[in-house]
Scaffold this motif. Structure first.
Motif, PDB file in Angstrom:
ATOM      1  N   VAL A   1       1.869  -2.918  -4.487  1.00 23.63           N
ATOM      2  CA  VAL A   1       1.066  -3.902  -3.759  1.00 23.63           C
ATOM      3  C   VAL A   1       1.500  -5.277  -4.271  1.00 23.63           C
TER       4      VAL A   1
ATOM      5  N   ASN B   1      -8.557  -8.996  -2.430  1.00 29.25           N
ATOM      6  CA  ASN B   1      -7.796  -8.718  -3.640  1.00 29.25           C
ATOM      7  C   ASN B   1      -6.964  -7.443  -3.453  1.00 29.25           C
ATOM      8  N   GLU B   2      -6.220  -7.075  -4.494  1.00 26.83           N
ATOM      9  CA  GLU B   2      -5.304  -5.935  -4.421  1.00 26.83           C
ATOM     10  C   GLU B   2      -6.032  -4.620  -4.171  1.00 26.83           C
TER      11      GLU B   2
ATOM     12  N   PHE C   1      -1.232  -9.381   1.499  1.00 24.06           N
ATOM     13  CA  PHE C   1      -0.630  -8.416   0.595  1.00 24.06           C
ATOM     14  C   PHE C   1       0.316  -7.520   1.373  1.00 24.06           C
TER      15      PHE C   1
ATOM     16  N   VAL D   1       1.763  -3.821   1.177  1.00 25.82           N
ATOM     17  CA  VAL D   1       1.516  -2.532   0.537  1.00 25.82           C
ATOM     18  C   VAL D   1       2.612  -1.573   0.990  1.00 25.82           C
TER      19      VAL D   1
ATOM     20  N   ALA E   1       1.335  -9.506  -3.670  1.00 26.74           N
ATOM     21  CA  ALA E   1       0.695 -10.652  -3.030  1.00 26.74           C
ATOM     22  C   ALA E   1       1.768 -11.590  -2.494  1.00 26.74           C
TER      23      ALA E   1
ATOM     24  N   ARG F   1      -5.483  -1.938  -1.039  1.00 22.24           N
ATOM     25  CA  ARG F   1      -5.199  -0.500  -1.205  1.00 22.24           C
ATOM     26  C   ARG F   1      -6.166   0.349  -0.390  1.00 22.24           C
TER      27      ARG F   1
END
Length: 58
Positions: A55, A27-28, A4, A6, A57, A32
């Motif tokens: 964010v 995962n997102e 990811f 960010v 992917a 974070r």
């Protein structure tokens, strides 16, 4: 795990400073949390001083 990117901004001495970090996470939401934790430790910031804008992917 997925990769990811960010991005967002945080409160620095000279005002807001932008950032972009690449994170491996499940995962997102985990991505974070990882960024919030990293910036808090590295720059001695509270979570309220860090604003995550996006964010994505990869």
């Amino acid at each position: 795990m997925s990769q990811f990117t960010v991005s967002g901004e945080f409160q620095a001495r000279d005002g807001l400073q932008t950032f972009t970090r690449s994170i491996d996470a499940v995962n997102e939401n985990v991505a974070r949390e990882h960024v919030l934790s990293q910036f808090g430790a590295e720059h001695n910031l509270n979570r309220s001083q860090i604003e995550i804008g996006e964010v994505v992917a990869e």
